[in-house]
Write a protein that holds these residues in place. Structure first.
Motif: not given
Length: 419
Positions: A188-198
């Motif tokens: 979930x933390x990785x997805x949060x960072x990916x979403x912010x990056x995208x």
């Protein structure tokens, strides 16, 4: 008298510890190893108790059967013996007609026979009980293993949804604080960072789209105004045309880069798009250029409806047809554009005549700013992003593109998209 300003104070410390709290007894943490150990150890213990109980009951039944008398006395005065289990001692008459030793030997043989029959019966029933318990244990173990590993299925489904470009999905796994929950929280933390990056990437693409297009459009307008002046010197008009061509090339490069950045993401909003219609529009746009180069465009375009973005799919067809026309033979060249449904997938193929392409250089054609036998672009045929955009758009639609050298020269491009 001026007073000296007080130095800035340090910010107050947080009243809560931002680090993850550690348990008082970490060895009591309900990890997957401990849970599986307790689960399968308990199952083994329960199965052993059940098997022991069944064997005990079967042994008691066998002993009860073995305690049955081997014979019964039918008549007391004239000794007459009868036995259902031991035919050897079935006799009629008195004991004087049968030697005592033979009578005792017959009884001993019957006792051995009856004991062996009881053991055989116990063994067969024990094997049946073991088989039944094994089936129950496997079924129960399969069910419990599925229950223990169900969080992995949830993580897999979420990862599959994220692969479909739904970055807003989260696992949010509930349950004991074990390895699976730790994995889910990390994911979930990785997805949060990916979403912010995208999100930052999309914002950058939008800002760059405006900041890069505006000055190029202003330059084009100024150049066109100066070129429209009939009194301008010939040298100035020639320089203006050169600058206008350079500006147009820069606009194409910017458009290609922005389109490549947008098409790298999965398509969220999809609508029915017919590849035959898209290919026909691309052929119509390139028809004048093909006629000027003496290239004939042909092909059979059957209906092939897919779910996707019509503008991006049209860019796929346009780039492929433009490349097929521009990289062709000087005389009697042709381009064949076909669309159809094959094996439940929509296929658009573009083949052409042209120079011989070695098979080992096929992969380089899909890299940005690469061309055949050149590391960087260096001609007026484009900016070297056409096939890169085609591959990105195809991937964004869940499909792929494959290139194959054609005998005699040229290429065969096949774009496969899910229906």
């Amino acid at each position: 008298m001026a007073t000296t300003p007080a130095p800035p104070q340090a910010p107050p410390k947080p009243t809560w510890d931002p680090r993850r709290p550690q348990p008082v007894f970490p060895w009591l943490r309900p990890t997957i190893r401990i849970r599986l150990t307790l689960l399968y150890g308990g199952m083994f213990l329960i199965a052993g108790i059940l098997l022991l109980s069944i064997i005990y009951l079967l042994a008691a039944q066998a002993i009860s059967t073995g305690n049955q008398p081997l014979f019964k006395i039918v008549a007391f005065q004239k000794l007459q013996v009868s036995s259902d289990n031991c035919p050897a001692i079935n006799m009629a008459g008195t004991t004087s007609t049968v030697p005592l030793q033979d009578f005792n030997n017959a009884i001993a043989l019957c006792v051995d026979h009856q004991r062996q029959a009881a053991l055989d019966d116990l063994l067969s029933r024990s094997l049946l009980a073991l088989l039944g318990l094994a089936v129950i244990a496997f079924a129960f173990g399969y069910a419990m293993a599925g229950r223990v590993l169900s969080p992995l299925g949830r993580i897999t489904r979420t990862a599959r949804a994220v692969a479909g470009s739904d970055l807003s999905r989260r696992i949010e796994l509930d349950g004991p604080d074990d390895e699976l929950k730790e994995l889910a929280d990390t994911f979930d933390d990785m997805l949060e960072r990916l979403q912010r990056a995208f999100t930052a990437q999309q914002r950058f693409v939008g800002n760059a789209s405006h900041e890069l297009r505006t000055p190029l459009a202003i330059n084009r307008t100024l150049l066109e105004v100066h070129l429209s002046d009939p009194g301008a010197p010939m040298e100035l008009q020639q320089l203006g045309k050169t600058l206008l061509a350079t500006n147009e090339r820069s606009e194409q490069l910017v458009e290609g880069l922005l389109l490549l950045a947008r098409s790298d993401n999965q398509i969220v909003e999809r609508k029915p798009v017919d590849l035959a219609e898209v290919a026909t529009q691309a052929v119509d746009q390139v028809h004048a250029e093909a006629a000027a180069k003496g290239v004939t465009i042909r092909g059979v375009r059957k209906p092939a409806v897919v779910q996707g973005n019509g503008v991006l799919l049209e860019r796929i067809a346009l780039n492929l047809v433009q490349n097929a026309v521009r990289y062709n033979v000087p005389e009697d060249g042709w381009v064949e554009v076909d669309t159809e449904i094959q094996h439940g997938q929509a296929v658009m193929s573009v083949s052409n005549t042209g120079p011989v392409v070695p098979a080992y250089e096929i992969d380089n054609l899909f890299e940005p700013f690469r061309r055949l036998r050149t590391e960087r672009t260096g001609s007026d045929k484009g900016v070297g992003l056409g096939l890169s955009i085609v591959r990105s758009v195809a991937r964004a639609h869940g499909g792929h593109i494959a290139a194959q050298p054609r005998e005699g020269g040229g290429l065969v491009m096949r774009v496969t998209l899910p229906v």
